[in-house]
Design a protein around this motif. Structure first.
Motif, mmCIF file in Angstrom:
data_model
loop_
_atom_site.group_PDB
_atom_site.id
_atom_site.type_symbol
_atom_site.label_atom_id
_atom_site.label_comp_id
_atom_site.label_asym_id
_atom_site.label_seq_id
_atom_site.Cartn_x
_atom_site.Cartn_y
_atom_site.Cartn_z
ATOM 1 N N ARG A 79 14.207 -53.361 0.230
ATOM 2 C CA ARG A 79 15.313 -52.485 -0.629
ATOM 3 C C ARG A 79 15.242 -50.966 -1.296
ATOM 4 O O ARG A 79 16.218 -50.137 -0.976
ATOM 5 C CB ARG A 79 16.382 -53.510 -1.116
ATOM 6 C CG ARG A 79 16.496 -54.640 -0.096
ATOM 7 C CD ARG A 79 17.839 -55.923 -1.052
ATOM 8 N NE ARG A 79 17.564 -57.387 -0.732
ATOM 9 C CZ ARG A 79 16.503 -57.618 -1.527
ATOM 10 N NH1 ARG A 79 16.953 -57.216 -3.046
ATOM 11 N NH2 ARG A 79 16.626 -59.027 -0.623
ATOM 12 N N THR A 80 14.443 -51.046 -1.949
ATOM 13 C CA THR A 80 13.858 -50.116 -2.839
ATOM 14 C C THR A 80 13.431 -48.642 -2.260
ATOM 15 O O THR A 80 14.409 -47.151 -2.259
ATOM 16 C CB THR A 80 13.827 -49.978 -4.183
ATOM 17 O OG1 THR A 80 12.296 -50.289 -3.714
ATOM 18 C CG2 THR A 80 13.996 -50.889 -5.084
ATOM 19 N N LEU A 81 13.011 -48.506 -0.981
ATOM 20 C CA LEU A 81 12.292 -47.610 -0.477
ATOM 21 C C LEU A 81 13.189 -47.165 0.158
ATOM 22 O O LEU A 81 14.799 -47.414 0.561
ATOM 23 C CB LEU A 81 11.606 -48.629 0.667
ATOM 24 C CG LEU A 81 10.158 -48.914 0.170
ATOM 25 C CD1 LEU A 81 9.176 -49.705 1.660
ATOM 26 C CD2 LEU A 81 9.211 -47.898 -0.303
ATOM 27 N N ARG A 82 12.996 -46.173 0.532
ATOM 28 C CA ARG A 82 13.983 -44.727 1.840
ATOM 29 C C ARG A 82 14.203 -45.462 3.169
ATOM 30 O O ARG A 82 13.270 -45.708 3.351
ATOM 31 C CB ARG A 82 13.169 -43.007 1.326
ATOM 32 C CG ARG A 82 13.812 -42.860 -0.108
ATOM 33 C CD ARG A 82 13.612 -40.969 0.405
ATOM 34 N NE ARG A 82 13.762 -41.108 -0.760
ATOM 35 C CZ ARG A 82 13.294 -40.116 -1.831
ATOM 36 N NH1 ARG A 82 12.669 -39.279 -1.039
ATOM 37 N NH2 ARG A 82 13.354 -39.712 -3.404
ATOM 38 N N PRO A 83 15.265 -45.038 3.613
ATOM 39 C CA PRO A 83 15.197 -45.626 4.903
ATOM 40 C C PRO A 83 14.200 -45.173 6.007
ATOM 41 O O PRO A 83 13.741 -45.525 6.939
ATOM 42 C CB PRO A 83 16.747 -45.482 5.487
ATOM 43 C CG PRO A 83 17.485 -45.573 4.226
ATOM 44 C CD PRO A 83 16.892 -44.916 3.122
ATOM 45 N N TRP A 84 14.299 -43.487 6.316
ATOM 46 C CA TRP A 84 13.243 -43.941 6.525
ATOM 47 C C TRP A 84 12.017 -44.186 6.568
ATOM 48 O O TRP A 84 11.194 -43.882 7.681
ATOM 49 C CB TRP A 84 13.258 -41.527 7.133
ATOM 50 C CG TRP A 84 13.153 -41.190 5.499
ATOM 51 C CD1 TRP A 84 13.518 -40.711 4.628
ATOM 52 C CD2 TRP A 84 12.013 -40.550 5.520
ATOM 53 N NE1 TRP A 84 13.116 -39.758 3.482
ATOM 54 C CE2 TRP A 84 11.840 -40.326 3.961
ATOM 55 C CE3 TRP A 84 10.136 -40.763 6.160
ATOM 56 C CZ2 TRP A 84 10.619 -39.998 2.955
ATOM 57 C CZ3 TRP A 84 9.562 -40.177 5.029
ATOM 58 C CH2 TRP A 84 9.127 -40.167 3.754
ATOM 59 N N ALA A 85 11.656 -44.065 5.056
ATOM 60 C CA ALA A 85 10.441 -44.267 5.351
ATOM 61 C C ALA A 85 10.314 -46.159 5.915
ATOM 62 O O ALA A 85 9.188 -46.091 6.468
ATOM 63 C CB ALA A 85 9.830 -44.715 4.339
#
Length: 120
Positions: A79-85
């Motif tokens: 959930r804390t990761l960036r969506p593009w990653a």
């Protein structure tokens, strides 16, 4: 040079040779009997298969249950990761599966059989 044995297609009046039965049983019958005897001896160990399966399932549950806590932490990190990653990771996993399917298709193609990429 003429064939000394008359054949029905060459000489319609020639009598066909009588067929003789072999004095021995074919080898495959011996093999079938050997396999049947072996399967009769292997009958009592049938329960051993179930014991092995149950032990493996128990071991799998014993090893997987403690990892559920790690799944909750992994979901938090996700959930804390960036969506593009996250999208890039999912795309690379999909490409990995497609490449594996293509490789399977090519290997099966070496045998002369056909395997679709979707099925692979």
């Amino acid at each position: 040079m003429e064939n000394p044995i008359p054949r029905a297609d060459r000489d319609p009046t020639a009598a066909p040779r009588p067929r003789t039965e072999p004095d021995f049983e074919p080898r495959w019958q011996e093999e079938v009997e050997a396999v049947e005897e072996e399967s009769k001896r292997a009958g009592p160990t049938r329960w051993l298969r179930w014991v092995v399966v149950l032990v493996l399932l128990g071991l799998a549950v014993h090893l997987i249950i403690p990892q559920l806590g790690n799944l909750h932490e992994s979901a938090k990190v996700l959930r804390t990761l960036r969506p593009w990653a996250v999208g890039l990771a999912i795309l690379s996993e999909i490409l990995s599966y497609v490449a594996l399917g293509y490789m399977m298709k090519r290997i099966v193609g070496l045998t002369g059989q056909v395997l679709t990429l979707h099925r692979a």
